[in-house]
Structure formats: C-alpha cells, structure tokens
Design a protein around this motif. Structure first.
Motif, PDB file in Angstrom:
ATOM      1  N   ILE A  57       0.847  -1.200   0.000  1.00  0.00           N
ATOM      2  CA  ILE A  57       0.000   0.000   0.000  1.00  0.00           C
ATOM      3  C   ILE A  57       0.875   1.240   0.000  1.00  0.00           C
ATOM      4  O   ILE A  57       0.571   2.241  -0.646  1.00  0.00           O
ATOM      5  CB  ILE A  57      -0.956   0.043   1.208  1.00  0.00           C
ATOM      6  CG1 ILE A  57      -1.653  -1.302   1.387  1.00  0.00           C
ATOM      7  CG2 ILE A  57      -1.993   1.141   1.006  1.00  0.00           C
ATOM      8  CD1 ILE A  57      -2.603  -1.327   2.558  1.00  0.00           C
ATOM      9  N   ARG A 108       0.199   3.879  -2.650  1.00  0.00           N
ATOM     10  CA  ARG A 108      -0.356   5.164  -2.198  1.00  0.00           C
ATOM     11  C   ARG A 108       0.739   6.187  -1.877  1.00  0.00           C
ATOM     12  O   ARG A 108       0.462   7.287  -1.439  1.00  0.00           O
ATOM     13  CB  ARG A 108      -1.277   4.938  -0.995  1.00  0.00           C
ATOM     14  CG  ARG A 108      -2.525   4.104  -1.309  1.00  0.00           C
ATOM     15  CD  ARG A 108      -3.442   4.753  -2.349  1.00  0.00           C
ATOM     16  NE  ARG A 108      -3.776   6.112  -2.032  1.00  0.00           N
ATOM     17  CZ  ARG A 108      -4.794   6.490  -1.250  1.00  0.00           C
ATOM     18  NH1 ARG A 108      -5.575   5.576  -0.720  1.00  0.00           N
ATOM     19  NH2 ARG A 108      -5.030   7.752  -1.003  1.00  0.00           N
ATOM     20  N   GLY A 146      -1.404   8.638  -5.961  1.00  0.00           N
ATOM     21  CA  GLY A 146      -1.208   7.200  -5.817  1.00  0.00           C
ATOM     22  C   GLY A 146      -2.286   6.453  -6.564  1.00  0.00           C
ATOM     23  O   GLY A 146      -3.019   7.016  -7.372  1.00  0.00           O
ATOM     24  N   SER A 147      -2.407   5.209  -6.273  1.00  0.00           N
ATOM     25  CA  SER A 147      -3.309   4.337  -7.006  1.00  0.00           C
ATOM     26  C   SER A 147      -4.142   3.534  -6.010  1.00  0.00           C
ATOM     27  O   SER A 147      -3.654   3.116  -4.964  1.00  0.00           O
ATOM     28  CB  SER A 147      -2.445   3.421  -7.874  1.00  0.00           C
ATOM     29  OG  SER A 147      -3.233   2.654  -8.718  1.00  0.00           O
ATOM     30  N   LYS A 148      -5.409   3.361  -6.334  1.00  0.00           N
ATOM     31  CA  LYS A 148      -6.321   2.689  -5.412  1.00  0.00           C
ATOM     32  C   LYS A 148      -6.057   1.184  -5.321  1.00  0.00           C
ATOM     33  O   LYS A 148      -5.701   0.551  -6.325  1.00  0.00           O
ATOM     34  CB  LYS A 148      -7.750   2.920  -5.894  1.00  0.00           C
ATOM     35  CG  LYS A 148      -8.808   2.304  -5.008  1.00  0.00           C
ATOM     36  CD  LYS A 148     -10.197   2.574  -5.530  1.00  0.00           C
ATOM     37  CE  LYS A 148     -11.217   1.907  -4.629  1.00  0.00           C
ATOM     38  NZ  LYS A 148     -12.352   2.773  -4.364  1.00  0.00           N
ATOM     39  N   LEU A 149      -6.273   0.619  -4.153  1.00  0.00           N
ATOM     40  CA  LEU A 149      -6.067  -0.823  -3.978  1.00  0.00           C
ATOM     41  C   LEU A 149      -7.231  -1.663  -4.504  1.00  0.00           C
ATOM     42  O   LEU A 149      -7.013  -2.737  -5.074  1.00  0.00           O
ATOM     43  CB  LEU A 149      -5.912  -1.148  -2.491  1.00  0.00           C
ATOM     44  CG  LEU A 149      -4.483  -1.162  -2.009  1.00  0.00           C
ATOM     45  CD1 LEU A 149      -4.031   0.250  -1.750  1.00  0.00           C
ATOM     46  CD2 LEU A 149      -4.354  -2.034  -0.806  1.00  0.00           C
ATOM     47  N   GLY A 150      -8.435  -1.187  -4.265  1.00  0.00           N
ATOM     48  CA  GLY A 150      -9.617  -1.976  -4.620  1.00  0.00           C
ATOM     49  C   GLY A 150      -9.592  -2.346  -6.093  1.00  0.00           C
ATOM     50  O   GLY A 150      -9.365  -1.495  -6.945  1.00  0.00           O
ATOM     51  N   LYS A 177      -7.414  -4.198  -7.587  1.00  0.00           N
ATOM     52  CA  LYS A 177      -6.084  -4.573  -8.071  1.00  0.00           C
ATOM     53  C   LYS A 177      -5.895  -6.102  -7.978  1.00  0.00           C
ATOM     54  O   LYS A 177      -6.417  -6.751  -7.077  1.00  0.00           O
ATOM     55  CB  LYS A 177      -5.001  -3.889  -7.245  1.00  0.00           C
ATOM     56  CG  LYS A 177      -4.887  -2.400  -7.510  1.00  0.00           C
ATOM     57  CD  LYS A 177      -4.108  -2.120  -8.776  1.00  0.00           C
ATOM     58  CE  LYS A 177      -3.672  -0.668  -8.837  1.00  0.00           C
ATOM     59  NZ  LYS A 177      -4.754   0.288  -8.714  1.00  0.00           N
ATOM     60  N   ALA A 205      -9.484  -7.954   2.199  1.00  0.00           N
ATOM     61  CA  ALA A 205     -10.252  -6.929   2.920  1.00  0.00           C
ATOM     62  C   ALA A 205     -10.118  -5.557   2.264  1.00  0.00           C
ATOM     63  O   ALA A 205     -10.946  -4.677   2.489  1.00  0.00           O
ATOM     64  CB  ALA A 205      -9.802  -6.850   4.378  1.00  0.00           C
ATOM     65  N   PHE A 206      -9.060  -5.375   1.455  1.00  0.00           N
ATOM     66  CA  PHE A 206      -8.880  -4.111   0.722  1.00  0.00           C
ATOM     67  C   PHE A 206      -9.515  -4.181  -0.670  1.00  0.00           C
ATOM     68  O   PHE A 206      -9.361  -3.251  -1.455  1.00  0.00           O
ATOM     69  CB  PHE A 206      -7.393  -3.774   0.584  1.00  0.00           C
ATOM     70  CG  PHE A 206      -6.729  -3.367   1.869  1.00  0.00           C
ATOM     71  CD1 PHE A 206      -6.658  -2.038   2.241  1.00  0.00           C
ATOM     72  CD2 PHE A 206      -6.181  -4.315   2.722  1.00  0.00           C
ATOM     73  CE1 PHE A 206      -6.047  -1.660   3.428  1.00  0.00           C
ATOM     74  CE2 PHE A 206      -5.564  -3.953   3.911  1.00  0.00           C
ATOM     75  CZ  PHE A 206      -5.502  -2.617   4.261  1.00  0.00           C
ATOM     76  N   ASP A 256     -10.518   4.616  -0.306  1.00  0.00           N
ATOM     77  CA  ASP A 256      -9.151   5.153  -0.364  1.00  0.00           C
ATOM     78  C   ASP A 256      -8.731   5.765   0.966  1.00  0.00           C
ATOM     79  O   ASP A 256      -7.591   5.579   1.411  1.00  0.00           O
ATOM     80  CB  ASP A 256      -9.045   6.186  -1.485  1.00  0.00           C
ATOM     81  CG  ASP A 256      -9.040   5.521  -2.852  1.00  0.00           C
ATOM     82  OD1 ASP A 256      -8.047   4.863  -3.170  1.00  0.00           O
ATOM     83  OD2 ASP A 256     -10.036   5.630  -3.566  1.00  0.00           O
ATOM     84  N   ASP A 294      -7.997   2.856   3.277  1.00  0.00           N
ATOM     85  CA  ASP A 294      -6.701   2.238   2.940  1.00  0.00           C
ATOM     86  C   ASP A 294      -5.557   3.050   3.550  1.00  0.00           C
ATOM     87  O   ASP A 294      -4.613   2.504   4.130  1.00  0.00           O
ATOM     88  CB  ASP A 294      -6.492   2.197   1.417  1.00  0.00           C
ATOM     89  CG  ASP A 294      -7.455   1.260   0.699  1.00  0.00           C
ATOM     90  OD1 ASP A 294      -8.160   0.487   1.372  1.00  0.00           O
ATOM     91  OD2 ASP A 294      -7.496   1.309  -0.550  1.00  0.00           O
ATOM     92  N   ARG A 314     -11.061  -3.472   7.280  1.00  0.00           N
ATOM     93  CA  ARG A 314      -9.664  -3.792   6.981  1.00  0.00           C
ATOM     94  C   ARG A 314      -8.913  -4.240   8.242  1.00  0.00           C
ATOM     95  O   ARG A 314      -8.171  -5.225   8.227  1.00  0.00           O
ATOM     96  CB  ARG A 314      -8.971  -2.568   6.366  1.00  0.00           C
ATOM     97  CG  ARG A 314      -9.383  -2.339   4.917  1.00  0.00           C
ATOM     98  CD  ARG A 314      -9.257  -0.895   4.486  1.00  0.00           C
ATOM     99  NE  ARG A 314      -9.614  -0.714   3.093  1.00  0.00           N
ATOM    100  CZ  ARG A 314     -10.873  -0.759   2.622  1.00  0.00           C
ATOM    101  NH1 ARG A 314     -11.879  -0.985   3.438  1.00  0.00           N
ATOM    102  NH2 ARG A 314     -11.107  -0.576   1.335  1.00  0.00           N
ATOM    103  N   THR A 339      -6.673   9.421  -5.266  1.00  0.00           N
ATOM    104  CA  THR A 339      -6.262   8.469  -6.303  1.00  0.00           C
ATOM    105  C   THR A 339      -7.104   8.800  -7.530  1.00  0.00           C
ATOM    106  O   THR A 339      -8.191   9.380  -7.403  1.00  0.00           O
ATOM    107  CB  THR A 339      -6.543   7.009  -5.892  1.00  0.00           C
ATOM    108  OG1 THR A 339      -7.959   6.810  -5.812  1.00  0.00           O
ATOM    109  CG2 THR A 339      -5.891   6.655  -4.564  1.00  0.00           C
ATOM    110  N   GLU A 359      -8.841   6.798  -9.091  1.00  0.00           N
ATOM    111  CA  GLU A 359     -10.083   6.048  -8.935  1.00  0.00           C
ATOM    112  C   GLU A 359     -11.069   6.789  -8.033  1.00  0.00           C
ATOM    113  O   GLU A 359     -12.280   6.779  -8.280  1.00  0.00           O
ATOM    114  CB  GLU A 359      -9.794   4.649  -8.368  1.00  0.00           C
ATOM    115  CG  GLU A 359      -8.977   3.741  -9.288  1.00  0.00           C
ATOM    116  CD  GLU A 359      -7.474   3.915  -9.168  1.00  0.00           C
ATOM    117  OE1 GLU A 359      -7.014   4.868  -8.485  1.00  0.00           O
ATOM    118  OE2 GLU A 359      -6.737   3.107  -9.754  1.00  0.00           O
TER     119      GLU A 359
END
Lengths: 333, 333
Positions: free
Chosen positions: A129, A133, A157-161, A163, A183-184, B119, B122, B180, B302, B304
C-alpha cells in the motif's frame, strides 16, 4: 500458553535433553533463559571452552540443534553430528541451511514461518500500500519542507480496490497476506511449487504467467536453487510498467541488478523491499526513487513474533523428546 | 457505469438545468467536461465576465451548487441564492460550509465520503501500521545510510494482531477502516454521535472512554464545533504512553500544540497525520520524531477516487433534477 506454565512437563519427564545451539558469536541467543530450565543446552559460541572440547564430549550424541538466525549450517557441520535428527531454524527462510543434506540424512527441519506469518504479512501488505499510495514518499516530501513550496503538486497514488495481486509462495505467510488484501478489495492469485488444495484463489504454475495477470507480485516463498532470481527480466517485463514487486522473502529471489535497471528506466511501477541480495548494502540508485520503499530486513521483528518463536521452539523441543508431532515442519524438495 | 453512458438521460429530459460551480479561481474544476453536455454550468471563477454580471442574470434561479474542494461557502454567499436547494460538496469534510445555515434553509447537503471511503480507509490503516511497524522510519534509516553503520540496532515495532483500535466516527470511512483492521486481527470499538444499529462493535458514548480502552484511535469524523479538538490533553492521557493517533479527518480534530507536547515528552506512542491545523504548515518538531508519519492531506487522492467523485456528482445532479433519491447525504446536526 506461557512458557513458564510448562515447568510441569520437565518434572514429569525426568532429565532434560541435549540441545545444541548453533550460532555465530555475534548473534544473541535470547531463548537461553527460557530453555535452560528444561533442556541441557550446549552453546559453544557462548562458552569459554574451545569448540573442540565440545565436539569430543557431546557431538556424537546431539539429536536436536537450534540454528540461530542465518548462521550457516553446512554439510560439513552436519557431518560432525551423526545422531542429529532435528534442526529447528529460528528464521522463516532456510537458505543458510544445507536442506539437501538434511533430506539425504532424514533430518527433520522446522522453521519459524508459522510464528512470523502474521507480522510478515502485515509488513508485506503495508509495503504494497505504501508503494501504491506513496506514503513513505509523502513523508519524505513533508520532511523536505516541500509542501508549502510545491503545494498541491504531488503525484497521485493508485487505489487498492480491484487490483490483482499475485502471491509467489502461498505458505503460512502468503495465506495471511491474501487474507489481508482481500479486505482491501484486491483479487488474489498465486504460484507455488504445487497447486494447493482447499485454496479459493486461481493458481498459476509459473511466475511468468502469474506476473502477466497481476498488478503486483508479493514474494513470500523461500530461497532455494529453484527460486533464486525467480523475479528476472522476463517476469518484470510481464509485470509491466505499472507493476509493483514486494519482497519480504530473501533478496536472492530477485535479480536485483535487473530490478534497479527496470526501476531507473521506468519499466516497472515500483518496489517495496525488506530484503536485498547483499545486506546490509542496498543499491544506492534506489535511494533516489519515490516509488521504492526500503526496509532493513525487519518484516518479522516485533516483540510478539519473538515471543511466538520462543513458544514454537519450546513446544517443538518438548514434542520431539516426547515423540509427539512437530509444528511448522519445512517440506524440503 | 461510465458517465458517457448517460447521454440518453439528457435527451429524454429535455433542456439541461442550471448548476452553479462555487470555487476559488485557484481550484481546478475537473468535472466541467463531464457535466457540461448535461447541465447548464455557471462557473464565475472560470468566466471572463465579472461576478456581478452572473448574479444579476442567474443567482435568483440557481437550485444546485457544487462546492469545489474547501472553497468557503458562507451564510453570506448562501443569502445571494434564494432558490438554492442542494449543495454538493466535492470533499468528505464539510467544515468549510455553513452547515447550520443550510439546515435552517432546508438546503440538502451531500458530501464525497462514499466516493472516498475506500481510499481514505486504505490510507488510514496504512498510516497506523506504518507507525506501529515503523515503516517510514525504516525507509528513512536506509536512506540515511545507517544500516551498514548501526546494523541490527533498530527499534522493534509492534504487532497488529490483538491490538484494540478505537474508531472516532463510524461513517462510511470508519466502517471501511474497521473491515480492513479486522483482517489484521485487531479488535474494533467506536464512538460516534449516536450508537449505530446493526454494527457489531462496542460503542463508547464519548471519546475519552474510547481512548481509555484503545491502543490506537483512528479519526474518521467530520470537523464541527462539536468535534473541534476532540482529541485533547485528557484524551491523549487516557490513550497513554503507547497509544497511537491516526488522523485522516481534519487537522482541527486534534489539539495539535498539545499533541506535539505529548509526542516530544513521550507521553503518547506515535501519530500518523494526513491533516494539520494550519496546512500546509506542519509543526517542525514532528520532523525529528521516528514514531510520526506525515502526509500532505492526500488520503483520498487516487485517480479512482476522483472518478468515483465525478460519478457521484453526476448521479446526484441527475437524481436531483429528476426528483429521485440522492446518495451520500450529509446529516447536519
């Protein structure tokens, strides 16, 4: 279960048993005070007697050996211990141990991965993360006093959901990683020596294939001749320009020179590295990159993990001398 | 659903409707190209005409207003818009909006918290693990070239599993945080304006009580007169020397001067701060502390999340002009 609660076992089982502590003198052996009341510990590195004296008096009869941290355990050392039946590694990785010689001799090997799994997984997920992020990068941005100067200019940054995360080595650590990342909202796939039964995630027989279907790879496997440089030029190319590599295994899993080249050229999206090929040396070019998070081989170091290791070692020694089943047995291939 | 897929709606609903874009000229309005084909956008900050010209021609008839980022929306501005029925905040926090005046006038307020929840969660979780496991600190340790010099000397972090996390404000962000952290083996409790039905976590009516029963507090509530400095000296004392505070809400939720004193004296365990009382200024004493992670108000940024915000704004405007239910309505108290 506290170790202290097991004093009854010693009383009911008579004399303590011989356990060899195999360590470099620079490595602490923190378990000493816990094991000493229960077993007959031989610790040549902590003894004023020369090692030769130990060998002449005890080496023939030692059945169990604790290998502390990454103290090398070679075939030559093993040859001095003809009665050895059990090696307890106090690390998750066992690349410092001649596992093939253990297998040839029928010596059982246990490692610490069950004791360290949760902490290692917490760390791996956080490195991932962090890279996605840009959290350490944000921390550096503020420490450099750049917020008032550059203001809103800061890379997103970039979202986790959503991925796709590929886990390389779905052992106890890899399974904990997958549980957390679900969970993410990440989707999980894995590669491993063999496909695992009862695992709901898609299996890829090789890492190249896994990389081609993943936004990030998390390395949780052990280092062996089969896995050395498992992350090579081809795998990084398959992972692609936005792909991220996280390593909490061993430095040698990655062709580090190639990774540095990929990162410098922007041919890979980022890396979170707790381990390196030539520790404590870290390629200095990595220090300049905001999409790289670096850590000094600390993924498993918490007081709780050390307590869990102490408990595991004690429990396994007790089980061994009572002919009971062992925990965290490492499957040598 | 892509915004582009909704062109049919415009055709079937006749003329576009009037939407006022309320923003400081320095704030970009990225939604323009998406909304312009569907609504009659008024954007005084982006227009060559003087604002007075806008007011004389349109202010009487504006029913919907988009409040961009933290552009202040005062009672005075609201008084110029007698037909206003809807304020769409493009942020999760609404402390820059006179919510009491909105409530008095019966103006509905929506915010972006549902678009940003994942986000923000996270980021909050990662700040927490970062502080507990000292990941940014480890990154700084390596960047400073200290690994080869200090070797194994490096402070241990703390395990997540079994830790008690108190969430202050269990809205959409807080719920995602709890989901999470459960995967990491943390136990969750919360405080909130009211006890939430259908929530399995223990509720504490006040933050002081929550702090006394928590190893960390994660601030996910909005800033209001009721929540300003909700984290004060007493709460920090209750949280204790090992307690950690994470803030992804607003800087004003914490008495920042007091927090700095607690951190400098070692009377609190650490902090992960994405927001500050006087952004972009950050108390410089925090730069020296390895148990503090700092970030420039970026928890939700993000691509997203921005896309989700665009979609939410478009969907809500479409629903508003069709007399359909709105999403992410902010409950003004």
């Amino acid at each position: 279960m506290a170790v202290e609660a097991n004093q009854e076992w010693l009383k009911s089982n008579g004399d303590p048993h011989l356990v060899l502590v195999h360590r470099l003198p620079s490595f602490n052996f923190q378990l000493k005070h816990i094991l000493q009341p229960h077993f007959h510990l031989l610790d040549p590195a902590g003894s004023p007697e020369p090692a030769g004296s130990f060998l002449s008096s005890h080496a023939q009869s030692v059945r169990a050996l604790i290998c502390v941290a990454n103290t090398p355990l070679t075939a030559e050392t093993l040859s001095l211990l003809p009665s050895l039946e059990l090696v307890l590694a106090s690390s998750a990785g066992v690349d410092h141990i001649d596992t093939q010689e253990c297998r040839r001799r029928g010596i059982i090997l246990t490692n610490a991965s069950t004791a360290f799994a949760e902490d290692a997984a917490d760390y791996a997920v956080t490195l991932l993360i962090d890279v996605w992020r840009r959290i350490s990068a944000a921390d550096r941005f503020l420490h450099a006093g750049l917020w008032p100067v550059k203001g809103g200019y800061y890379p997103l940054g970039s979202k986790l959901g959503g991925k796709r995360v590929g886990i390389v080595g779905l052992g106890s650590i890899g399974l904990e990683v997958s549980k957390r990342l679900e969970a993410f909202g990440c989707s999980i796939a894995y590669s491993s020596r063999k496909e695992k039964p009862h695992v709901p995630y898609p299996y890829h027989a090789n890492v190249l294939d896994l990389a081609a279907h993943s936004d990030a790879l998390v390395l949780c496997c052990s280092l062996s001749e089969q896995t050395r440089h498992i992350i090579n030029k081809d795998v990084m190319t398959a992972l692609g320009k936005k792909g991220v590599v996280i390593n909490v295994g061993r430095g040698g899993l990655i062709d580090e020179k190639e990774l540095v080249r990929f990162l410098l050229r922007g041919d890979i999206g980022g890396a979170g590295l707790d381990v390196f090929e030539d520790e404590p040396d870290v390629p200095r070019q990595l220090f300049e990159l905001d999409n790289v998070v670096l850590s000094p081989h600390r993924a498993i170091f918490t007081p709780e993990a050390i307590e869990a290791l102490n408990q595991l070692t004690f429990t396994n020694l007790k089980a061994f001398f009572s002919n009971k089943p062992l925990q965290s047995v490492y499957q040598i291939e």
